[in-house]
Scaffold this motif. Structure first.
Motif, PDB file in Angstrom:
ATOM      1  N   ALA A  76       1.175  -1.076   0.017  1.00  0.00           N
ATOM      2  CA  ALA A  76      -0.242  -0.321   0.048  1.00  0.00           C
ATOM      3  C   ALA A  76       0.713   1.203   0.005  1.00  0.00           C
ATOM      4  N   GLY A  77       1.462   1.001   0.690  1.00  0.00           N
ATOM      5  CA  GLY A  77       2.766   2.607   0.399  1.00  0.00           C
ATOM      6  C   GLY A  77       3.111   1.811   2.172  1.00  0.00           C
ATOM      7  N   SER A  78       4.263   3.473   2.360  1.00  0.00           N
ATOM      8  CA  SER A  78       5.036   3.921   3.539  1.00  0.00           C
ATOM      9  C   SER A  78       4.159   5.511   4.222  1.00  0.00           C
ATOM     10  N   VAL A  79       4.863   5.234   5.905  1.00  0.00           N
ATOM     11  CA  VAL A  79       4.889   6.251   6.508  1.00  0.00           C
ATOM     12  C   VAL A  79       6.290   6.075   7.346  1.00  0.00           C
ATOM     13  N   ALA A  80       6.426   7.327   7.079  1.00  0.00           N
ATOM     14  CA  ALA A  80       7.830   7.622   8.546  1.00  0.00           C
ATOM     15  C   ALA A  80       7.529   9.069   8.989  1.00  0.00           C
ATOM     16  N   SER A  81       8.166   8.662  10.388  1.00  0.00           N
ATOM     17  CA  SER A  81       8.023  10.380  10.567  1.00  0.00           C
ATOM     18  C   SER A  81       9.769  10.640  11.055  1.00  0.00           C
ATOM     19  N   LEU A  82       9.821  12.014  11.303  1.00  0.00           N
ATOM     20  CA  LEU A  82      11.151  12.433  11.336  1.00  0.00           C
ATOM     21  C   LEU A  82      10.939  13.529  11.990  1.00  0.00           C
ATOM     22  N   GLY A  83       9.834  13.562  13.561  1.00  0.00           N
ATOM     23  CA  GLY A  83      10.292  14.448  14.690  1.00  0.00           C
ATOM     24  C   GLY A  83       8.820  14.863  14.664  1.00  0.00           C
ATOM     25  N   LEU A  84       8.302  15.663  15.824  1.00  0.00           N
ATOM     26  CA  LEU A  84       7.345  16.244  15.710  1.00  0.00           C
ATOM     27  C   LEU A  84       6.704  17.192  15.263  1.00  0.00           C
ATOM     28  N   HIS A  85       5.548  16.544  14.450  1.00  0.00           N
ATOM     29  CA  HIS A  85       4.700  17.634  13.577  1.00  0.00           C
ATOM     30  C   HIS A  85       5.210  17.812  12.157  1.00  0.00           C
ATOM     31  N   ARG A  86       6.395  16.705  11.430  1.00  0.00           N
ATOM     32  CA  ARG A  86       7.275  16.441  10.128  1.00  0.00           C
ATOM     33  C   ARG A  86       6.815  14.933  10.145  1.00  0.00           C
ATOM     34  N   GLY A  87       6.835  14.746   8.798  1.00  0.00           N
ATOM     35  CA  GLY A  87       6.857  13.001   8.000  1.00  0.00           C
ATOM     36  C   GLY A  87       7.115  13.129   6.953  1.00  0.00           C
ATOM     37  N   VAL A  88       6.905  11.969   6.219  1.00  0.00           N
ATOM     38  CA  VAL A  88       6.777  11.484   5.120  1.00  0.00           C
ATOM     39  C   VAL A  88       6.161  10.951   4.909  1.00  0.00           C
ATOM     40  N   ALA A  89       5.067  10.678   3.521  1.00  0.00           N
ATOM     41  CA  ALA A  89       4.236   9.388   3.650  1.00  0.00           C
ATOM     42  C   ALA A  89       4.083   9.386   1.676  1.00  0.00           C
ATOM     43  N   HIS A  90       4.210   7.982   1.391  1.00  0.00           N
ATOM     44  CA  HIS A  90       4.105   7.630  -0.242  1.00  0.00           C
ATOM     45  C   HIS A  90       2.928   6.263  -0.074  1.00  0.00           C
ATOM     46  N   ILE A  91       1.344   6.579  -0.694  1.00  0.00           N
ATOM     47  CA  ILE A  91       0.347   6.130   0.436  1.00  0.00           C
ATOM     48  C   ILE A  91       0.115   6.006  -1.593  1.00  0.00           C
ATOM     49  N   TYR A  92      -0.558   4.421  -2.047  1.00  0.00           N
ATOM     50  CA  TYR A  92      -0.931   4.454  -2.856  1.00  0.00           C
ATOM     51  C   TYR A  92      -1.005   5.390  -4.537  1.00  0.00           C
ATOM     52  N   GLY A  93       0.216   5.871  -4.431  1.00  0.00           N
ATOM     53  CA  GLY A  93       0.971   6.821  -5.332  1.00  0.00           C
ATOM     54  C   GLY A  93       0.372   7.784  -4.784  1.00  0.00           C
ATOM     55  N   ARG A  94       0.363   8.564  -4.156  1.00  0.00           N
ATOM     56  CA  ARG A  94       0.147   9.964  -3.437  1.00  0.00           C
ATOM     57  C   ARG A  94       1.200  10.255  -2.241  1.00  0.00           C
ATOM     58  N   LYS A  95       1.752  11.204  -2.348  1.00  0.00           N
ATOM     59  CA  LYS A  95       2.939  12.206  -1.762  1.00  0.00           C
ATOM     60  C   LYS A  95       2.551  13.091  -0.738  1.00  0.00           C
ATOM     61  N   LEU A  96       2.731  12.812   0.948  1.00  0.00           N
ATOM     62  CA  LEU A  96       2.589  13.946   1.947  1.00  0.00           C
ATOM     63  C   LEU A  96       3.550  13.972   2.299  1.00  0.00           C
TER      64      LEU A  96
END
Length: 533
Positions: free
Chosen positions: A377-397
């Motif tokens: 499905a994709g992945s999400v990762a936290s980079l600290g408080l209120h920071r993160g990256v995600a790539h889910i079903y082709g969508r980038k956050l």
């Protein structure tokens, strides 16, 4: 060798089916949980017995380890007690050291084995679920075993938190600039999930903590991320990986791509680009490898040491044996490329456990088995408080939306409503009050103070007499600042002086921790931050 009463050494009734689950991680716990739900009547009547053999009495929810290290979640809420969740199963705290599937027996070493004269236990079974998980994959790097710490267990996460704050205490109190610089330098080796999330959370925590030190500023802290390849977080895609590098560098984090750790001996991190970084902290997250018990079995393994499995999660060419998770090479039937296998991550492990349990029950009842099929499905990762990256079903956050999705997803996945409620309450309180900045490193040595108080005071030592004929004519040294029998320039220790404590050892171990995920293949990394279904 202790053997049970019946001829097979199983210690069970002849008509009882015993299911042996090796490992209490994602696959082990969830498989046992599904089995006790689907075989409730059989387990209550005694027709089926489920035995879980695991080294720890709890399952660690690894995606929350970075937040536990940062103090956002209490350590006891990152783990799930197996005896409470698996109340209809038999939980044995120990390790399977060898396994003979042809004879359906496993050799188990328990906590009482060393004190028993009879030796390890030989446990018989009818159905085997092999899910021992993985261990940190290390390399023969000088000083790594002596000075590094991993980031795979809750003990390592809390020990690392205590160590980071302790190093700030050392830097604040020392007058030696070399000691200060080494204490404030933190080297993380490996740009996978474990390394990036641990670095992001701990940097965020240390930057907040620095405001309570009169002589430490956030820019005094030096954070270094070492990655052997040309990108980090490959699971979230190349674009999000580049964004992560920019985000980390904007926080004064030194990201070094295409760089390897060559040595960390003598508390100096030597990198392949020629850099020499005096540091008391090296964190190693260089991927994982299958648990050693797999090599002590008669089951088929692939080139990486994992158990070869079918899409139905049975062991290839073997009856009454099942495997899933990090220890299993499971074909990915949804992949476009033939021969591709499921990645060893939490997203697959939890879903494989459900299918494995259903197929095991179907096998006992004589029903057909179904294949495990789950498209990534994709992945999400936290980079600290209120920071993160995600790539889910082709969508980038990125930024706050990705961080919020990371928390929301993993809150929904952590086992039991009890844990969900406690984690949610802690997040709420953390938003209302200030962070905790206390280091409780002394918890790792609970007997230290009492042992010091109970030990007899050292006796005064007499001046050693010279065996020469003129020994009795020698006058005691009366140099100012010394005592008889003490060399000039050396001071005598007071009788009640305490032994020096090694403050450079996180979690009671070594102070340097190394994370070198960049030195291994991406497939060997443990995915601790997965996305939604």
């Amino acid at each position: 060798m202790v053997t049970a009463a019946n001829p097979r050494g199983s210690g069970k009734a002849p008509d009882r089916v015993r299911v042996l689950i090796v490992g209490g991680g994602y696959v082990g716990m969830y498989t046992a949980l599904h089995l006790q739900r689907q075989l409730r009547a059989e387990m209550r009547s005694g027709a089926v017995e489920v035995v879980v053999v695991t080294p720890d009495p709890y399952m660690t929810y690894q995606p929350f380890l970075p937040e536990a290290a940062a103090g956002n979640i209490s350590p006891r809420h990152v783990v799930v007690p197996l005896r409470r969740v698996l109340n209809h199963c038999r939980v044995v705290i120990g390790e399977v050291t060898s396994l003979d599937h042809a004879k359906r027996t496993a050799v188990v070493t328990t906590l009482a084995t060393e004190e028993e004269a009879a030796g390890p236990l030989e446990l018989g079974y009818d159905e085997l679920v092999l899910a021992p998980g993985s261990i940190s994959r290390t390399l023969p790097i000088p000083g790594l075993a002596d000075h590094a710490i991993g980031f795979k267990t809750v003990e390592e996460a809390i020990g690392l938190r205590n160590h980071v704050i302790e190093q700030m205490d050392i830097a604040s109190s020392t007058r030696d600039p070399a000691i200060r610089d080494a204490a404030l330098t933190f080297v993380f080796v490996g740009g996978g999930y474990a390394g990036v999330e641990a670095l992001g959370e701990l940097e965020d925590m240390a930057r907040y903590t620095s405001r309570y030190y009169h002589n430490i500023r956030p820019e005094d802290l030096k954070w270094v991320l070492v990655e052997a390849t040309d990108r980090i977080l490959p699971e979230v895609g190349e674009e999000m990986g580049r964004y992560t590098v920019r985000e980390l560098r904007s926080r004064n984090i030194d990201v070094r791509l295409e760089t390897r750790l060559e040595s960390c001996a003598d508390r100096v991190a030597v990198l392949s680009d020629g850099s020499r970084l005096p540091t008391r902290t090296v964190v190693w997250t260089a991927g994982v490898k299958p648990a050693p018990v797999l090599a002590a079995t008669d089951l088929p393994r692939d080139a990486r040491g994992r158990i070869r499995c079918t899409p139905q999660l049975t062991v290839e060419g073997v009856e009454h044996a099942w495997a899933a998770g990090d220890a299993a090479a499971v074909p990915d039937v949804t992949a476009d490329e033939p021969g591709r296998e499921c990645a060893p991550n939490a997203q697959h492990a939890v879903r494989q456990a459900k299918v494995l349990a259903e197929n095991l029950v179907a096998s006992l009842h004589g029903r057909p088995l179904r294949r495990y099929a789950h498209k990534y499905a994709g992945s999400v990762a936290s980079l600290g408080l209120h920071r993160g990256v995600a790539h889910i079903y082709g969508r980038k956050l990125k930024g706050f939306p990705a961080w919020f999705m990371h928390r929301t997803y993993h809150l929904s996945r952590v086992p039991t409503f009890n844990r969900k409620a406690r984690v949610m309450a802690e997040w709420t309180l953390a938003g209302l009050f200030k962070r905790e900045i206390v280091s409780l490193g002394s918890l790792e040595h609970p007997r230290a103070e009492f042992a010091l108080a109970a030990s007899p005071p050292p006796r005064d030592t007499d001046v050693t007499a010279d065996s020469s004929p003129d020994a009795h004519d020698t006058t005691p040294d009366t140099t100012p600042g010394t005592t008889p029998g003490t060399a000039p320039g050396a001071s005598a220790a007071p009788p009640d002086s305490a032994p020096a404590r090694d403050t450079g050892r996180p979690g009671g171990g070594t102070s340097d921790t190394s994370d070198t995920s960049g030195t291994g293949d991406a497939d060997d990394r443990k995915d601790t931050g997965t996305a939604t279904d």
